[in-house]
Each structure stands twice: as C-alpha cells, then as structure tokens.
Enzyme design. Structure first.
Site, PDB file in Angstrom:
ATOM      1  N   GLY A  14       0.811  -1.210   0.000  1.00 27.34           N
ATOM      2  CA  GLY A  14       0.000   0.000   0.000  1.00 27.34           C
ATOM      3  C   GLY A  14       0.845   1.261   0.000  1.00 27.34           C
ATOM      4  N   GLY A  16      -0.259   4.444   0.315  1.00 25.80           N
ATOM      5  CA  GLY A  16      -1.006   5.582   0.845  1.00 25.80           C
ATOM      6  C   GLY A  16      -0.162   6.354   1.848  1.00 25.80           C
ATOM      7  CG  PHE A  17      -1.783   9.847   3.807  1.00 29.05           C
ATOM      8  CD1 PHE A  17      -1.055  10.865   3.224  1.00 29.05           C
ATOM      9  CD2 PHE A  17      -3.174   9.902   3.705  1.00 29.05           C
ATOM     10  CE1 PHE A  17      -1.671  11.921   2.556  1.00 29.05           C
ATOM     11  CE2 PHE A  17      -3.805  10.945   3.039  1.00 29.05           C
ATOM     12  CZ  PHE A  17      -3.048  11.948   2.460  1.00 29.05           C
ATOM     13  N   GLY A  18       0.207   5.928   5.034  1.00 26.89           N
ATOM     14  CA  GLY A  18       0.934   5.088   5.976  1.00 26.89           C
ATOM     15  C   GLY A  18       2.165   4.438   5.369  1.00 26.89           C
ATOM     16  CB  VAL A  82      -1.598  -8.141  -2.028  1.00 26.31           C
ATOM     17  CG1 VAL A  82      -1.528  -9.189  -0.920  1.00 26.31           C
ATOM     18  CG2 VAL A  82      -0.277  -7.395  -2.155  1.00 26.31           C
ATOM     19  CD  GLU A 174     -13.950  18.242   3.529  1.00 28.40           C
ATOM     20  OE1 GLU A 174     -13.218  18.964   4.210  1.00 28.40           O
ATOM     21  OE2 GLU A 174     -13.581  17.177   3.018  1.00 28.40           O
ATOM     22  CG  ASP A 303      -8.300   4.587   6.967  1.00 28.93           C
ATOM     23  OD1 ASP A 303      -7.884   5.173   7.985  1.00 28.93           O
ATOM     24  OD2 ASP A 303      -8.824   5.165   6.004  1.00 28.93           O
TER      25      ASP A 303
END
Lengths: 431, 431
Positions: A14, A16-18, A82, A174, A303
């Site tokens: 992944g 993403g941010f992590g 994966v 938003e 998440d």
C-alpha cells in the site's frame, strides 16, 4: 552486516499515507524495501471530493509512487495486486503468481467505502475512494444538469436537480458544500431551460449531528454554515433503502436523481489474508505495537486496523493516524535491527479539519478552534502545504485562486470508461 | 423581422473547431442557435498526444462547450447523440427521441481513426481521437514499463519495451518523439530491473517519407531529428497485419508490447444520415459553397467533408480548415438573411506545423520555414495562444516549463474505466 549477507527485507503493501511514511522513516536503515500497490499512484484522498466536484483534476492530487521513491535505490516499487499472505513462510502472494519474501511486513492497505449488508445500494449510491470513483461521480453530477435541461416534465426535472448525500462526516459535508457551489456559482447562466441554482442538495445523517467527530459547538457551526450555503440538512434520519430514483426512510422517501454514499467504510481484506480477528468494519485488532497478534514481524497500520489511542478511544481513520502508524512501524523495525526496543504506539491527535464551501472551514486543534474565513485560509494553506512537490502546489493554488476569483471550475469533463459503452457520449467521438 | 415571427433557426452538430468558429461568426446575427454534441467538451485535439504521453492532463486541453457559450443567450447547448437527419422536414434526430428543427444546419462532426477494412486490428493498435483514447493510451504506455519491470524472460522484456507507431503523419511523429522522451528522461532511474531508456520506439510508414504533407526538405529534417532523438524510422514499409504481440510486414514482423495506430481517419457518418455521396474515407463531397448537394440549407465543414482548395488540391483535414469552413458557413447564412450573396469558399493555407520532442519543431508558412529551437518555441507559443482562456494557458505553460526544467511529467496516472474490471489495479482500491 557481514559481507555478502543479505539485508533485512521489508515489504510494504500500500502506497497511501501510511506506507509512504514508513518508507520515509526507514531512510538510511540497512534494509531492502519493496512496496507493492495495485495502483501506480499515491492519492491525496482529503481532496478527492474536489475532483468529484470539478474543482481539481486527477493529476493535481496523485503522484506515481515510483517517482516519489526514485531517489531511494534500496526501494523497489511494484505495481501488483496482493491476493494473500503466507505468514508461515513469510511471503506476500500476488495475483499474477509473483511472491515477495519478507523479514518484516507492513500492511497499509486502507479501506474502501462499504454498504454494510446493503451492497445492492451501491449502483444507485456510489461512494468515493479512488480517482475512478471521483471521475464517475463528476460525470453523474454533470449529467444530472444536462438531463434536467432536456427534461420537459417538471416533477422529473425537480428530481433530476435533487442531490442526496448519505452520511454527514467530513466527506459528506465537503461534497454537499461543493455541489451547492457548483450549481449556484459555476453553472449559473449556462443553461437555457433550467436554473442550476435551484438545485436541492440534501445531506442525510442517521445520527444527531453533522461531523460527529468534532466537538458539539463546531458541529452546530457546520450545520448552520451548510444551511446558510443552501444545503438541506436532515439529522436523525436513518436510510432504509436506496433505489435508482429515491432515498427511502422509515415513513417517507426523497426523490433524487443523484444519490451519493458517504456513510461507511470497510477495511481492506488484510484480516482475511492472515486469518486473524477483525471488527465489524473488517479492521484487524492489532497489538499496542501495531503488530498482528501472533506475528511480531507483521505490522498493520492506518484505516485497515483498529487500535486504542492514549485517551482510551479508538485512533480515528484519518491520514495523519496512518502516517504516525507508518513512522512507528518503521521505528520498531529500526530499533529491532539495532537490538533496541521501544514502547507501544502512542497516537497523538493533532486536530480535526473540515471545510464547508469556499468561505467557511472548521479546525479544532483542541487548544484552539478556528472557523469562518480564518479557518478557511488555514485549511487551504495547510492542504497546499501537505501536497507533494512544488508543481502540484502551484497548480492547486492557481485552480483554487481561479475558482475564488471567477467561479470557474477547470475540470468539468464528462468522461467515460474507455470501453466506451453506455449512454449519450459513450466511447468514440462521433463529432 | 416581423413582430412575433420566429427567428431563423441554426442547428450546429459538433462542438469542435468548426462548430465553435461558426457560432463565433454568427454573433450578432438575428438567429436562434442550437449546438449539439455527444461530448460535453470542446477538445484541443492538436495536443491530445501530450495527454496520451503524460505531459498534460485532460482538463488542460478541454472545456465545457456550454461554458464557452454562456455569454451568448441566443445559443442553446445540448448534450446529445445524433442518429439521423430528416432533411425533408428539416429536423435533426437524437438518440433519445429528441428532434431539433432547423432552417439552416451546419454539420461539423469531424472524423475518427479508422482501420480501412482491418477493424480486427483495433484492439491491438488503438488510435487517438478522444480524451478516453488518450487516457487509455497513457495507461498502456505506463503499464508496458510496469510489466517489463516484473518480466524475467529477456526476450519478452525486450518486446514489452518496444513501442510501434503505425503512421508517420503529425500524430505519429509527435507520439514517437514524446514516447522516447518519456522513457529516456521522465522514467529514468525509477525502475530497478529495467532501464527505461533502452525502450525501442519504432515509427512505421508505408509511404516514402514522414510528414508527407510537408515539403521534402522538412520531411528529411523531421526524419533526422527523430533519429537523433532515438526513434527508429521505417519508411516504405506497409503493414500487413497487427496481432496482440507484433506488427506484421510482407516478409517479417516486429514484436512489440505496445502498438499505436496513427495511420488513418474515417469521417463521421454524416453522409449516411443524409444518403449522399461520400469518398473512400466517408467524407461528403460538398459544393464549392460547402453545402450538401441538393440541400442549400445544409452546410458540412471540416474533417467530415472533402472539397478542393484554390490550388486544386483537397483542403487538408486540419483544425484551421475546419475553422475557416465554420466561419464561411456562418457568413453565408448571414448573407442570405440580409439578401446578399457571397462567393464560394476559398481555403487559405496558413502553414504546416509539427513537433519532434522538446527541442525541435517544423513550421512551414510557405514563405518561411522554421526548424530547431526557434521552431520549437514558435510552436509552443502558438499552441499556448490557441488554447482557450487564461487559466489553461497558465496551466499548460507551467506544465511545459516543468518538463523542460525537471523532465517530470505531471499526469502519469494509470486509471481505468470506472466499471473497474480488468487487470492489475482495476476498480475499487484495495490498498
């Protein structure tokens, strides 16, 4: 490290941010890193709603993962999907048969939107997690106005100009604000039989307030800012059904041509890959050091996990929590390689942030709350700061400045899946 | 005009260069105008290859048609797909049953790429006419490098890194140059098992020279500029077959993981709608005043027609010819309303322009030829000038400046049709 001995292998699933935060924190460590993602790009999800509402284009909020990591020769970036983890043999399995052996594994696979037992609602109420979700939502929003312009039946026209958003968390709030502004400012004067500014935008929430994760005074502020902007806010209204034409409640329904799902997320299938316990939203219950129970060499962050913060409440599913988790996992790996040990993960909540249209935002740092104009400018500058690279910062700043000055949103394209089937406008150009 | 009498109704099919030029020229005329297009956007086709090769994003070269016309209250913009023309009753028929009555009709429906009896080649050698074509081509190009990075067989890897472009007109030449630069500059150092700069880009042409519409000296210059850049140019080499893995010639074949079609176009089905004569490429043979034989109230312009220029040669299928045709048709309509008559369409060829990578371009104004750096800057400034609106001009200028300074292309996204099926990366985010 002995001569010829292979390095400790870290695999990260992944980008993403992590995942990216973990790689950043592993800089200089004596490890070989492989990052695998089924997309070629890192996505700045907090601004995805702006792609869906035509303010930004996809490339303004997404970057090729391998470009971000090109200056790290010890990092290999793979595009791959994966399908499983062979924890006994410490191998990540890919869809195409590829196998990635690891010594340490970081699972940073995020979440997707979910309907919790109502998957049949999905075609009528799409959600927003990927760039394709965003361009599909953009198409739906714009097509609703196009169809209304051609509709002669006034009741059907009114339904076409009704936009229902289910879920009043940050994404729902938003989106609602942005859709109102799209209709009232951007599309104004462009149609001949409809008045786009008559569009109804209805924000539907089962709970008692909008932005439930904010303190109550800010929730109240957000509700009043939404209503001032023209959004109809329905609180304490659980949805019992979604059809092609309406959102259904216990005793009534709302006819709406466009229905958007912003109500729930489900973790990635990582818990299934590992055969470990998950909560109702599919999140792995990790140990206090973010490792998977029984597998000290496997970290899971962001998440896709659930873990308690220092205040005894679950760590929220936001980008900053994923970043902190990624950095922590990297720090544990480094410490182990150096024979040190470090304490459990301590999540530090920096604040909550959301925006309502282009003149109000809410920021809660705990010790300071900002709303209105000052909140909005702080929100905008913070988001530009968090984008990657000068080019995208300039690009987003210009796009926002343009909307601010002229109301024009620059990415108002109706595009289709390249297969190109489908309704009006499908596929190859006739004109 | 009598009180209460309805105005002369002009319907325009197609919001490309020709259709929009006609509307511009009709400004102030006492007419009601309806423009219908199956896409919601006007597309600046000359830069479409830059979207396909990751330099620009779709919204930088496309604008909502109704936005461009919002300040013209007499113009109604419709999103709709034309299925036929009832010339006897003067009505344009739409797919959804809609009918648009006209007094004057302008058909500006353009062309699409075509395989002339070899439609089975299309899945293996896609062409480039729409934004979706461009994002699909972008995906193919980027996926070829991703697949090569994972491929262990050296022969298959070499095939994956071979890019074959069929057709050496402006689109083929420009794509070839851009793909070489993508591989050699932008992707450099981002992979761990392949060297992207080893990619082979092969430009295949049946005729004796590249850019056959330019004068011979400029064709020779373009060929040498391409070769200097690293493109292999194969002239006089007709293609006899295209498969998933190779381009076939009479006595040999070229194995290539990515094959692109830039060899032919076919006019829109307008001739069929009207039941009138068309040439081999489907183009209507219009009268010297650009009207359809037997229908003085129906004009057809641009790529969907064939007409002779003042030099006795056919007017070329370029944007400027479509613009001149649109303006001429509008002028005839205005003249007729005022009881005047004007002479036949006289096409004025302003010049030919093409670019080879980021340091050479060819411009032939007839009285002046520009090449090399000065050609390139003239090409760049001219294209920025022809874009619509300050925002897009700034945006494209920054994107180009960025590539020029850093080599980074900002739209390197692999995205999929929203249906989201398909190979690695399809659909909803797992990560």
């Amino acid at each position: 490290m002995d001569n010829g001995a292979r390095k400790h292998r870290v695999v990260i699933i992944g980008g993403g941010f992590g995942g990216l935060a973990a790689i950043q924190k592993l800089k200089g460590a004596d490890v070989d890193i492989t990052i695998v993602d089924r997309r070629n790009h890192h996505l700045f999800q907090p601004l995805l709603y702006q792609v869906a509402t035509t303010a930004l284009s996809p490339s303004e909020i997404a970057w090729p993962i391998r470009m971000l990591l090109k200056h790290r020769p010890e990092v290999t970036t793979l595009l791959g999907s994966v399908t499983g983890i062979d924890a006994a043999n410490r191998v990540v399995e890919l869809e195409d048969g590829g196998r990635l052996p690891y010594d340490s594994l970081i699972i940073a696979t995020g979440a997707r939107h979910a309907y919790f037992g109502h998957d049949d609602w999905e075609p009528f109420a799409p959600g927003l997690k990927t760039l394709e979700d965003a361009t599909a939502m953009r198409r739906r929003l714009l097509l609703a106005f196009e169809a209304a312009e051609r509709e002669t039946d006034s009741e059907r026209r009114r339904a076409l100009l009704t936009f229902a958003i289910i879920g009043a968390g940050a994404t729902g709030v938003e989106l609602a604000g942005a859709i109102v502004e799209l209709a009232r400012t951007t599309l104004r004067n462009e149609f001949r039989t409809i008045q786009p500014e008559e569009a109804r935008v209805v924000l539907i929430e089962a709970g008692p307030r909008v932005l439930a994760n904010f303190r109550e005074s800010l929730s109240a502020y957000a509700k009043s800012a939404l209503e001032k902007l023209g959004v109809e806010v329905m609180l304490g209204t659980p949805v019992t059904g979604v059809t092609a034409e309406a959102v259904q409640f216990e005793a009534s329904e709302l006819r709406a041509g466009t229905i958007i799902w912003a109500a729930g997320v489900l973790a990635s299938p990582a818990a299934k890959w590992l055969g470990v316990e998950a909560d109702r939203a599919g999140r792995i219950k990790v140990e206090p050091d973010l490792t998977v129970p029984g597998h000290p060499e496997i970290f899971a962050i962001g998440d896709t996990v659930t873990v308690l913060g220092p205040n005894g409440k679950p760590v929220p599913g936001i980008g900053d929590a994923a970043k902190q988790g990624g950095k922590y996992a990297a720090a544990v790996i480094r410490a182990r390689l150096e024979g040190r040990s470090i304490g459990p993960f301590r999540y530090r909540h920096l604040g909550d942030i959301a925006t309502v249209g282009r003149s109000a935002a809410l920021i809660d740092f705990g010790w300071l709350q900002l709303t209105g104009w000052i909140g909005w400018w702080t929100w905008g500058l913070a988001h530009i700061y968090f984008l990657i690279g000068l080019k995208n910062r300039i690009s987003v700043a210009i796009s926002w400045l343009w909307i601010y000055l002229t109301g024009h949103r620059s990415a108002r394209l109706i595009t289709w899946g390249e297969a190109g089937s489908g309704r009006t406008g499908g596929g190859r150009a006739q004109e």
